[in-house]
Write a protein that holds these residues in place. Structure first.
Motif, PDB file in Angstrom:
ATOM      1  N   ARG A 612     107.816 -32.307 -52.166  1.00 43.20           N
ATOM      2  CA  ARG A 612     107.962 -32.312 -50.722  1.00 43.20           C
ATOM      3  C   ARG A 612     108.946 -31.240 -50.235  1.00 43.20           C
ATOM      4  O   ARG A 612     108.979 -30.896 -49.091  1.00 43.20           O
ATOM      5  CB  ARG A 612     108.474 -33.671 -50.236  1.00 43.20           C
ATOM      6  N   LYS A 632     106.269 -28.990 -47.450  1.00 47.49           N
ATOM      7  CA  LYS A 632     106.604 -29.238 -46.058  1.00 47.49           C
ATOM      8  C   LYS A 632     107.717 -28.343 -45.538  1.00 47.49           C
ATOM      9  O   LYS A 632     107.805 -28.063 -44.365  1.00 47.49           O
ATOM     10  CB  LYS A 632     107.024 -30.702 -45.862  1.00 47.49           C
ATOM     11  N   THR A 633     108.611 -27.949 -46.431  1.00 49.02           N
ATOM     12  CA  THR A 633     109.707 -27.098 -45.993  1.00 49.02           C
ATOM     13  C   THR A 633     109.820 -25.915 -46.946  1.00 49.02           C
ATOM     14  O   THR A 633     109.688 -26.065 -48.159  1.00 49.02           O
ATOM     15  CB  THR A 633     111.043 -27.861 -46.009  1.00 49.02           C
ATOM     16  N   SER A 654     100.311 -21.350 -40.933  1.00 49.20           N
ATOM     17  CA  SER A 654      99.078 -22.029 -40.533  1.00 49.20           C
ATOM     18  C   SER A 654      98.152 -22.259 -41.723  1.00 49.20           C
ATOM     19  O   SER A 654      97.303 -23.145 -41.696  1.00 49.20           O
ATOM     20  CB  SER A 654      98.355 -21.206 -39.461  1.00 49.20           C
ATOM     21  N   PRO A 657      98.770 -26.504 -45.310  1.00 55.19           N
ATOM     22  CA  PRO A 657      98.420 -27.678 -44.490  1.00 55.19           C
ATOM     23  C   PRO A 657      99.605 -28.552 -44.104  1.00 55.19           C
ATOM     24  O   PRO A 657      99.627 -29.116 -43.029  1.00 55.19           O
ATOM     25  CB  PRO A 657      97.422 -28.434 -45.375  1.00 55.19           C
ATOM     26  N   LEU A 659     102.988 -27.671 -44.350  1.00 54.85           N
ATOM     27  CA  LEU A 659     104.230 -26.951 -44.079  1.00 54.85           C
ATOM     28  C   LEU A 659     104.635 -27.107 -42.619  1.00 54.85           C
ATOM     29  O   LEU A 659     103.852 -26.865 -41.713  1.00 54.85           O
ATOM     30  CB  LEU A 659     104.036 -25.465 -44.416  1.00 54.85           C
ATOM     31  N   LYS A 660     105.828 -27.587 -42.406  1.00 53.08           N
ATOM     32  CA  LYS A 660     106.272 -27.797 -41.032  1.00 53.08           C
ATOM     33  C   LYS A 660     107.348 -26.808 -40.608  1.00 53.08           C
ATOM     34  O   LYS A 660     107.386 -26.391 -39.477  1.00 53.08           O
ATOM     35  CB  LYS A 660     106.793 -29.228 -40.862  1.00 53.08           C
ATOM     36  N   LYS A 675     105.939 -25.371 -37.012  1.00 48.13           N
ATOM     37  CA  LYS A 675     104.642 -25.566 -36.381  1.00 48.13           C
ATOM     38  C   LYS A 675     104.858 -26.039 -34.951  1.00 48.13           C
ATOM     39  O   LYS A 675     105.614 -26.986 -34.697  1.00 48.13           O
ATOM     40  CB  LYS A 675     103.861 -26.604 -37.167  1.00 48.13           C
ATOM     41  N   LYS A 677     103.707 -27.774 -31.548  1.00 51.04           N
ATOM     42  CA  LYS A 677     102.746 -28.800 -31.138  1.00 51.04           C
ATOM     43  C   LYS A 677     101.653 -28.168 -30.308  1.00 51.04           C
ATOM     44  O   LYS A 677     101.942 -27.429 -29.371  1.00 51.04           O
ATOM     45  CB  LYS A 677     103.440 -29.872 -30.301  1.00 51.04           C
ATOM     46  N   MET A 678     100.433 -28.475 -30.688  1.00 52.10           N
ATOM     47  CA  MET A 678      99.310 -27.866 -29.956  1.00 52.10           C
ATOM     48  C   MET A 678      98.985 -28.682 -28.713  1.00 52.10           C
ATOM     49  O   MET A 678      99.042 -29.873 -28.729  1.00 52.10           O
ATOM     50  CB  MET A 678      98.075 -27.814 -30.879  1.00 52.10           C
TER      51      MET A 678
ATOM     52  N   ASP B   3      93.883 -25.677 -37.811  1.00 47.57           N
ATOM     53  CA  ASP B   3      94.753 -25.442 -38.963  1.00 47.57           C
ATOM     54  C   ASP B   3      95.466 -26.715 -39.447  1.00 47.57           C
ATOM     55  O   ASP B   3      95.775 -26.821 -40.595  1.00 47.57           O
ATOM     56  CB  ASP B   3      95.771 -24.346 -38.645  1.00 47.57           C
ATOM     57  N   HIS B   7      98.546 -32.870 -37.851  1.00 44.09           N
ATOM     58  CA  HIS B   7      99.425 -32.764 -36.718  1.00 44.09           C
ATOM     59  C   HIS B   7      98.765 -33.172 -35.413  1.00 44.09           C
ATOM     60  O   HIS B   7      99.352 -33.865 -34.597  1.00 44.09           O
ATOM     61  CB  HIS B   7      99.928 -31.328 -36.625  1.00 44.09           C
ATOM     62  N   ASP B  11      99.702 -35.941 -32.508  1.00 43.96           N
ATOM     63  CA  ASP B  11      99.759 -35.788 -31.055  1.00 43.96           C
ATOM     64  C   ASP B  11      98.885 -36.813 -30.367  1.00 43.96           C
ATOM     65  O   ASP B  11      99.275 -37.453 -29.403  1.00 43.96           O
ATOM     66  CB  ASP B  11      99.302 -34.370 -30.669  1.00 43.96           C
TER      67      ASP B  11
END
Lengths: 678, 189
Positions: A612, A632-633, A654, A657, A659-660, A675, A677-678, B3, B7, B11
């Motif tokens: 992780r 993730k990091t 991107s 999958p 990775l934040k 990332k 927020k979309m 992608d 996430h 949301d």
């Protein structure tokens, strides 16, 4: 889940079935009577239920039903004839009324009925000669002593009484008293309500009590005394010495001085005394007067009716009155402190408090709290301005006041206390037994660096002794952090395997490798999940650790014995295979020569599916991170600042999958990518 | 963008949660008072959550209020609890990968929680804690626990007994024995 639901459904169906069956059976058996009808009871039960009716009501209810008629009188074994009943009967001119009227008026009848009379409550002095017919009389209430002596012959009319109440006593009847006492040695209960109207002028009073003390069978004595020229203590001494059977004593004291300076010291002589009623009116009671209450260890019932209660009266009452079941206090003011003392009485079941004047600020909570603290207390009655309020224990269980932590269950208590430090747990274990039981339950991890252990360590108490104490108290320890064990204490890790069995739930050890590691690593390795500190000199030990979830190493070669520097893909492959549970890997420096080496590294690392968190110090090559699907990091320290473009990083971000966040360090500046927020 | 499915789900979830919180359900205290509460907020209580899930959301919204029968769930306590869940329902969920349980336990309460739980009436405070425990609202029980622990920190046993109104059921001898056994923890620096 669905299975569970199904199971539930089946269950409810069967329950429904069985209920229906039961109901059917009931319907068949008791077809005639509805459940809520009293008709369902048999005659015996009906009779028992109705036996608590008053005579008058029995007559009234006779015609409710035939069953009532059959049963309502069956249980009458005694009749109380009072004026009200007689008056009613008279109005109807029933024959009963005539008979009763004759009984009431014609004392001639005593010659025939006399044999049956056992109790007389009210007696007119005009008819006292009738007493001589009542051979079986055992209870009598008379106005004056002279009422039981014949006017002309002076002969005593009653003998062998068991219970006698005299309303006024005057000292003129001294001789009569002596005779009465001589003839009524069987007297068990005596009530003297008012010794004399002019007791103040009376010098002979002690003589009365001398006489009373000649009644050896006396069990119950009530005395109403004007305390003028009388030494109460002397009276009590005489009675106490002689009436050894006395179990109940009521003293109504009427001091003529404002301050009462006497003592009840002689109470100690009443060795069988079980019930004491003490009323002292209109006077400040000195502490000495009540002090001797502490000598009555056998008391089960105590009633105190005093205006001013001394503060210290109830102190330590649990030691002096271990059998007290009933306590009634009527006084001006009762304080919380008094309640505290009362709560410690071990046998107390009933408490009555009458607050005569000032109602203190005691609230419901205080009484509920009292109920909850006392061992056996079941009822509290608080009387204020003649209105009673009751506090009772619910369902025979202890009830707890809302603002007391005692109300919480063991589990909740353990949870609430789980935020305490180890030292605080040790301090608070003697708050109460529940604390003792629960305060250590939630200890699941121990850090040798704990402030408590560190401090004690200074006092040269061997660490393993402390560990022993801790493991005895805390059975649920799951993890131990040994990191701070320094060289001076490293023997603890060698010793630890010998008392590991005392930690049955231990699953994780966090430690550093020390110079004696080779001596314990094999034994403890199955528990070690984290290792920190400098590795290179002790790396042979690492080979035993297969459960590591977190590893911080300076160089990959630190992890393998024999190798010094360089990149060894085959070793890495072994490492990866053996450390599948690794969640966090922090490598400060990775050496590789070619792009292929790096690709190999990434490929190997990507097999660590649980990973992780990864920290690597390397040169970024395009697309590397797409090989780490669970990452993730990412922290990248980059020396070549111009080789990194924002665009590349965003693509990287991107394409991974999970990775934040990415942290890019360039020349000591940090840049974060995360990332959006979309 | 395709992608990161994970996430977007997150949301979406947040939107759904926010939407659902606009739905009001009724909770009934043991004293009979009925109070409205957002669905998502109410579901912070595992007890309510299980009930809602077994009854179906529609049933809960349209029919009778959910009855909380425990005597600790008084009107006042339920009002406090609703205040808390309505404030906290949109907190981010705990990520066990990163947030060490131990660190979280040692974290100080937020200012809002501190003010919320600092209730003068100890009976109400205990009602709130007992009711939260009954309703299985772990976060709120934790707030209560941290509050109590911070209150008794550094106090003597006697002070703790007085403050929390705890009956001392030890005899003097038993207490002495424990003190003797623990003499080592009082070692001075």
């Amino acid at each position: 889940m669905t299975q569970q639901m199904k199971h539930k459904k089946i269950l409810t169906i069967t329950i429904d079935d069985s209920e229906d069956e039961v109901e059917d059976n009931v319907r068949q058996q008791t077809q005639m009577y509805a459940k809520n009808s009293m008709d369902r009871f048999g005659d015996d039960l009906c009779q028992l239920l109705l036996s608590y009716l008053l005579l008058e009501d029995r007559f009234r209810n006779e015609c409710v039903s035939k069953q009532f008629q059959r049963t309502v009188f069956e249980s009458v074994v005694d009749i109380t004839l009072n004026e009200k009943l007689i008056r009613k009967a008279k109005q109807q001119k029933e024959t009963l009324s005539q008979v009763l009227a004759t009984i009431a008026t014609n004392n001639q009848l005593f010659s025939t009925f006399g044999r049956l009379v056992t109790r007389i409550y009210c007696m007119s002095s005009l008819v006292k000669h009738s007493l001589s017919y009542c051979h079986r009389l055992s209870q009598l209430r008379a106005e004056q002593l002279s009422d039981v002596f014949d006017n002309t012959s002076g002969q005593l009319l009653v003998t062998n009484l068991k219970r006698f109440t005299i309303i006024y006593y005057s000292s003129e009847s001294k001789g009569q008293l002596s005779e009465f006492v001589a003839q009524n040695q069987s007297l068990k209960s005596l009530v003297v309500i008012k010794p004399s109207k002019n007791a103040k002028n009376n010098q002979n009073l002690p003589e009365i009590y001398n006489q009373l003390s000649r009644l050896p069978q006396l069990r119950d004595l009530t005395l109403d005394l004007y305390l003028h020229n009388i030494l109460l203590n002397d009276i009590l001494r005489i009675i106490g010495l002689n009436c050894k059977q006395l179990q109940r004593l009521a003293l109504i004291l009427r001091p003529t001085y404002f301050k009462l300076n006497q003592t009840l010291d002689s109470l100690r002589l009443f060795c069988r005394l079980k019930r004491l009623h003490l009323a002292i009116s209109r006077s400040v009671v000195s502490r000495q007067l009540l002090e001797p209450l502490k000598l009555c260890h056998r008391l089960t019932h105590l009633t105190l009716d005093i205006d001013e209660m001394s503060d210290k009266l109830l102190t330590d009452c649990d030691k002096h009155l271990p059998r007290l079941q009933y306590l009634s206090i009527k006084t001006n003011a009762i304080t919380r402190e008094d309640l505290d003392h009362i709560s410690s009485l071990p046998a107390l079941q009933m408490l009555v408090i009458e607050n005569c004047s000032k109602s203190d600020d005691l609230s419901d909570n205080d009484f509920n709290y009292l109920l909850s603290r006392s061992l056996k207390l079941k009822n509290i009655e608080v009387i204020e301005q003649k209105v009673s309020k009751f506090y009772c224990r619910k369902n025979g269980q202890r009830i707890y006041s809302k603002n007391s932590m005692d109300r919480f269950s063991n589990n909740l208590c353990a949870l609430l206390l789980s935020y305490l430090s180890l030292k605080e747990r040790f301090v608070f274990q003697c708050v109460s037994k529940r604390f003792q039981r629960t305060v250590f339950r939630s200890v699941v991890d121990i850090d040798i660096d704990d402030e408590l252990i560190r401090r004690v360590n200074k006092f040269k108490i061997p660490l393993f002794i402390i560990m022993n104490i801790i493991c005895e108290k805390c059975p649920n320890i799951e993890s131990i952090d040994f990191r701070s064990v320094g060289y001076s204490n490293q023997h603890i890790l060698e010793l630890f395997p010998t008392f590991r069995h005392k930690f049955p739930n231990l699953r994780e050890i966090y430690c550093e490798l020390l110079s004696n590691s080779d001596r314990w690593i094999q034994l403890l390795a199955p528990l070690i999940t984290r290792i920190s500190g400098e590795l290179s000199s002790k790396k042979p030990s690492l080979i035993f650790c297969r459960r590591l979830s977190r590893l911080v190493a300076y160089h990959m070669s630190d992890v393998f014995s024999g190798r010094t520097t360089g990149f060894w893909p085959e070793l890495l492959s072994i490492f990866v295979a053996q450390n599948q549970c690794l969640k966090c890997l922090n490598l400060f420096y990775i050496t590789y020569k070619t792009k292929e080496d790096l690709r190999e590294l990434c490929e190997q690392l990507s097999r660590l599916t649980q990973l992780r968190e990864l920290s690597l110090k390397l040169v970024l090559i395009d697309g590397m991170n797409s090989l780490l699907p669970a990452l993730k990091t990412l922290v990248i320290e980059n020396q070549l600042s111009d080789s990194l473009r924002d665009n590349d990083l965003i693509v990287l971000l991107s394409s991974s999958p999970k990775l934040k966040t990415m942290e890019i360090r360039v020349n000591n500046e940090k840049k974060f990518y995360s990332k959006v927020k979309m | 963008m395709a992608d990161n499915a994970d996430h977007i789900d997150g949301d979406d979830n947040e939107d759904v949660r926010a939407q659902q919180n606009l739905i009001k359900i009724k909770l009934k205290s043991s004293e009979g008072g009925i109070y409205e509460c957002g669905l998502t907020a109410a579901k912070m209580s595992d007890l309510v959550k299980n009930m809602v899930e077994s009854l179906g959301t529609d049933a809960v919204v349209t029919t009778e209020p959910i009855i909380l029968g425990n005597e600790a769930v008084t009107d006042a306590a339920l009002k406090k609890i609703i205040e808390w869940v309505e404030f906290h329902w949109d907190d981010p969920p705990v990520d066990h990968d990163f947030e060490d349980e131990k660190d979280r336990r040692n974290e100080e309460l937020s200012h809002w929680d501190k003010q919320f739980i600092d209730v003068d009436d100890q009976a109400l405070l205990f009602d709130v804690i007992a009711a939260a425990n009954y309703m299985d609202i772990k976060g709120l029980v934790e707030v209560g626990a941290k509050h109590i622990c911070s209150k008794i920190r550094g106090k003597s046993c006697q002070e703790v007994r007085e403050m929390l109104k705890i009956t001392n059921d030890f005899t003097a001898e038993e207490e002495d024995a424990i003190h003797k056994e623990n003499a080592w923890i009082y070692a001075k620096d």
